[in-house]
Motif scaffolding. Structure first.
Motif, PDB file in Angstrom:
ATOM      1  N   ASP A 103       0.851  -1.246  -0.144  1.00 53.61           N
ATOM      2  CA  ASP A 103       0.076   0.208  -0.020  1.00 53.61           C
ATOM      3  C   ASP A 103       0.587   1.316   0.079  1.00 53.61           C
ATOM      4  O   ASP A 103       0.493   2.168  -0.836  1.00 53.61           O
ATOM      5  CB  ASP A 103      -0.804   0.007   1.350  1.00 53.61           C
ATOM      6  CG  ASP A 103      -1.965  -1.157   1.163  1.00 53.61           C
ATOM      7  OD1 ASP A 103      -3.127  -0.578   0.610  1.00 53.61           O
ATOM      8  OD2 ASP A 103      -1.893  -2.263   1.386  1.00 53.61           O
ATOM      9  N   TYR A 106       2.360   1.586  -3.461  1.00 52.66           N
ATOM     10  CA  TYR A 106       1.276   1.995  -4.178  1.00 52.66           C
ATOM     11  C   TYR A 106       1.035   3.511  -4.603  1.00 52.66           C
ATOM     12  O   TYR A 106       1.143   4.274  -5.125  1.00 52.66           O
ATOM     13  CB  TYR A 106       0.013   1.295  -4.158  1.00 52.66           C
ATOM     14  CG  TYR A 106      -1.155   1.735  -4.771  1.00 52.66           C
ATOM     15  CD1 TYR A 106      -1.238   1.101  -6.233  1.00 52.66           C
ATOM     16  CD2 TYR A 106      -1.804   2.341  -4.399  1.00 52.66           C
ATOM     17  CE1 TYR A 106      -2.265   1.571  -7.060  1.00 52.66           C
ATOM     18  CE2 TYR A 106      -2.926   2.985  -5.386  1.00 52.66           C
ATOM     19  CZ  TYR A 106      -3.444   2.448  -6.671  1.00 52.66           C
ATOM     20  OH  TYR A 106      -4.384   2.748  -7.516  1.00 52.66           O
ATOM     21  N   LEU A 120      -4.210  -1.685  -7.509  1.00 53.16           N
ATOM     22  CA  LEU A 120      -4.245  -2.465  -6.335  1.00 53.16           C
ATOM     23  C   LEU A 120      -5.307  -3.274  -5.847  1.00 53.16           C
ATOM     24  O   LEU A 120      -6.410  -3.122  -5.890  1.00 53.16           O
ATOM     25  CB  LEU A 120      -4.092  -1.396  -4.956  1.00 53.16           C
ATOM     26  CG  LEU A 120      -3.607  -1.896  -3.821  1.00 53.16           C
ATOM     27  CD1 LEU A 120      -2.085  -2.587  -3.784  1.00 53.16           C
ATOM     28  CD2 LEU A 120      -3.396  -0.840  -2.797  1.00 53.16           C
ATOM     29  N   ARG A 128      -1.646  -9.387  -2.052  1.00 52.77           N
ATOM     30  CA  ARG A 128      -1.910  -7.839  -2.360  1.00 52.77           C
ATOM     31  C   ARG A 128      -1.047  -7.246  -3.018  1.00 52.77           C
ATOM     32  O   ARG A 128       0.131  -7.376  -2.793  1.00 52.77           O
ATOM     33  CB  ARG A 128      -2.305  -7.085  -1.149  1.00 52.77           C
ATOM     34  CG  ARG A 128      -2.800  -5.702  -1.205  1.00 52.77           C
ATOM     35  CD  ARG A 128      -3.273  -5.203   0.226  1.00 52.77           C
ATOM     36  NE  ARG A 128      -3.827  -3.681   0.114  1.00 52.77           N
ATOM     37  CZ  ARG A 128      -5.084  -3.418  -0.469  1.00 52.77           C
ATOM     38  NH1 ARG A 128      -5.775  -4.259  -0.907  1.00 52.77           N
ATOM     39  NH2 ARG A 128      -5.164  -1.938  -0.579  1.00 52.77           N
ATOM     40  N   HIS A 129      -1.601  -7.008  -4.355  1.00 54.13           N
ATOM     41  CA  HIS A 129      -0.497  -6.339  -5.342  1.00 54.13           C
ATOM     42  C   HIS A 129      -1.289  -5.439  -6.386  1.00 54.13           C
ATOM     43  O   HIS A 129      -2.477  -5.194  -6.425  1.00 54.13           O
ATOM     44  CB  HIS A 129      -0.003  -7.703  -6.256  1.00 54.13           C
ATOM     45  CG  HIS A 129      -0.851  -8.357  -7.153  1.00 54.13           C
ATOM     46  ND1 HIS A 129      -0.965  -8.401  -8.200  1.00 54.13           N
ATOM     47  CD2 HIS A 129      -1.967  -8.796  -6.673  1.00 54.13           C
ATOM     48  CE1 HIS A 129      -1.929  -8.919  -9.040  1.00 54.13           C
ATOM     49  NE2 HIS A 129      -2.565  -9.327  -7.936  1.00 54.13           N
ATOM     50  N   PHE A 130      -0.255  -4.853  -7.092  1.00 52.64           N
ATOM     51  CA  PHE A 130      -0.543  -4.059  -8.171  1.00 52.64           C
ATOM     52  C   PHE A 130       0.678  -3.995  -9.339  1.00 52.64           C
ATOM     53  O   PHE A 130       1.494  -4.780  -8.891  1.00 52.64           O
ATOM     54  CB  PHE A 130      -0.645  -2.433  -7.966  1.00 52.64           C
ATOM     55  CG  PHE A 130       0.525  -1.679  -7.610  1.00 52.64           C
ATOM     56  CD1 PHE A 130       1.108  -1.022  -8.354  1.00 52.64           C
ATOM     57  CD2 PHE A 130       0.850  -1.984  -6.271  1.00 52.64           C
ATOM     58  CE1 PHE A 130       2.297  -0.262  -8.100  1.00 52.64           C
ATOM     59  CE2 PHE A 130       2.052  -1.244  -5.853  1.00 52.64           C
ATOM     60  CZ  PHE A 130       2.738  -0.309  -6.880  1.00 52.64           C
TER      61      PHE A 130
END
Length: 149
Positions: A103, A106, A120, A128-130
């Motif tokens: 987070d 990001y 995200l 948890r990713h982007f």
């Protein structure tokens, strides 16, 4: 005679142990690209990589903390063998960068106006990713791993 047998058994034991130990390896992935300057700017300014080495045709970068390296090579350079001449065509390669707090990364990249290719999100398997993309077309998945809920 007993001493000779002991020495032989010790030699056999040392030889077997040496053969069974895993070999130490360090991976350095490389991409052949004409976009060396843009690549350097992207990785150093966007992802805070450092420069390990560079010359007119080669760039070796390292992650913060120097736990991994990534290299870039100009295509068709006369110092390289034919295997390392053809440029990357922008498809079929991705990188995953694991971070402690996705987070925060990001938010930082959004503030830097870095185009986000995959927003995200949480995955059912716990990630948890982007994702973003480098100047060569390489997708970069930035992730924090966790246990699925």
């Amino acid at each position: 005679m007993k001493h000779i047998i002991t020495v032989i058994l010790l030699f056999i034991n040392i030889t077997l142990q040496a053969q069974s130990k895993p070999m130490h390896m360090k991976l350095n992935a490389g991409i052949i690209t004409s976009e060396i300057a843009a690549t350097k700017k992207f990785y150093t300014e966007v992802l805070n990589f450092g420069v390990t080495f560079e010359n007119e045709f080669y760039l070796l970068l390292h992650t913060p903390g120097k736990s991994a390296e990534l290299s870039f090579l100009l295509p068709n350079h006369p110092s390289q063998q034919p295997l390392f001449q053809s440029p990357f065509q922008g498809k079929g390669v991705y990188l995953t960068i694991e971070v402690p707090n996705v987070d925060e990364v990001y938010k930082t990249l959004k503030e830097k106006k870095v185009p986000i290719k995959i927003e995200l999100r949480n995955e059912p398997w716990g990630d948890r990713h982007f994702a973003i993309q480098d100047p060569n077309g390489v997708g970069i998945d930035i992730v924090t791993y966790s246990q699925p809920e």
